[in-house]
Scaffold this active site. Structure first.
Site, PDB file in Angstrom:
ATOM      1  CB  CYS A   1     -72.056  12.344  20.044  1.00  0.00           C
ATOM      2  SG  CYS A   1     -71.709  10.607  20.432  1.00  0.00           S
TER       3      CYS A   1
ATOM      4  CD  GLU B   1     -73.676   7.934  15.131  1.00  0.00           C
ATOM      5  OE1 GLU B   1     -74.440   7.520  16.032  1.00  0.00           O
ATOM      6  OE2 GLU B   1     -73.422   9.143  14.962  1.00  0.00           O
TER       7      GLU B   1
ATOM      8  CB  SER C   1     -73.739  16.015  13.538  1.00  0.00           C
ATOM      9  OG  SER C   1     -72.385  16.364  13.703  1.00  0.00           O
TER      10      SER C   1
ATOM     11  CB  CYS D   1     -70.614   8.263  17.054  1.00  0.00           C
ATOM     12  SG  CYS D   1     -71.854   7.464  18.126  1.00  0.00           S
TER      13      CYS D   1
ATOM     14  CG  HIS E   1     -74.750   7.179  20.912  1.00  0.00           C
ATOM     15  ND1 HIS E   1     -73.983   8.316  20.949  1.00  0.00           N
ATOM     16  CD2 HIS E   1     -75.361   7.104  22.113  1.00  0.00           C
ATOM     17  CE1 HIS E   1     -74.122   8.917  22.125  1.00  0.00           C
ATOM     18  NE2 HIS E   1     -74.951   8.196  22.855  1.00  0.00           N
TER      19      HIS E   1
ATOM     20  CG  ASN F   1     -79.743   6.429  20.850  1.00  0.00           C
ATOM     21  OD1 ASN F   1     -80.241   5.934  21.853  1.00  0.00           O
ATOM     22  ND2 ASN F   1     -78.851   7.404  20.918  1.00  0.00           N
TER      23      ASN F   1
ATOM     24  CG  ASP G   1     -78.390   9.915  23.300  1.00  0.00           C
ATOM     25  OD1 ASP G   1     -78.842   8.827  23.667  1.00  0.00           O
ATOM     26  OD2 ASP G   1     -77.699  10.073  22.289  1.00  0.00           O
TER      27      ASP G   1
END
Ligand SMILES: [Zn+2]
Length: 156
Positions: free
Chosen positions: A85, A58, A83, A88, A56, A45, A148
């Site tokens: 979001c 990912e 996990s 992503c 982010h 991130n 975020d």
């Protein structure tokens, strides 16, 4: 269920990215994109570091992997310390990435059911180190964390 040795290895690669991000003062989420045992890209991130709206863990890892043929994503695994979001999750669904290994989903849980409903295999490691990175950050910088994931503040 414990992770396989391969999943454990790549999750650690993702976690190293999260730790680098933490050292930079960023949101400590890291990721790695792997296909056929080959590392295509790592990311973390960078919203704080780069003033980015969409970097982010990912999205950064997939961006850094560069443009890949659709067939490559369809045999890839996305490793992420947290996990995914909504953003992503969308990335995963767009490229039909069939498998996501999640470090932890205690501090935040994205729309995992949506991924599962669309046939994505989810493996949740419930990794203590990933959770500790996030809880520490959320305690120190709740404003940055909630920003975020598109929240003006902690949900009451
Ligand atoms: Zn995300």
């Amino acid at each position: 269920m414990p992770l396989s040795a391969e999943d454990q290895h790549w999750l650690e690669v993702a976690r190293e990215q999260a730790e680098l991000g933490a050292a930079e003062g960023g949101v400590p989420v890291g990721a790695a994109l792997v296909a056929g045992g080959e590392l295509l890209g790592v990311g973390r991130n960078r919203r704080v570091q780069d003033g980015s709206a969409i970097r982010h863990g990912e999205t950064d890892a997939v961006e850094r992997a560069g443009r890949q043929p659709a067939a490559v994503y369809r045999r890839a695994t996305l490793y992420t310390t947290l996990s995914p979001c909504d953003l992503c999750t969308g990335l995963t669904l767009l490229y039909r990435i069939p498998r996501v290994v999640i470090g932890e989903n205690r501090t935040f849980r994205g729309p995992e059911q949506l991924l599962a409903d669309r046939g994505v295999e989810l493996v949740v490691a419930d990794d203590e180190a990933c959770a500790a990175l996030m809880s520490s950050f959320i305690t120190r910088r709740p404003d940055v964390w909630w920003e975020d994931v598109g929240e003006p503040g902690a949900p009451s």
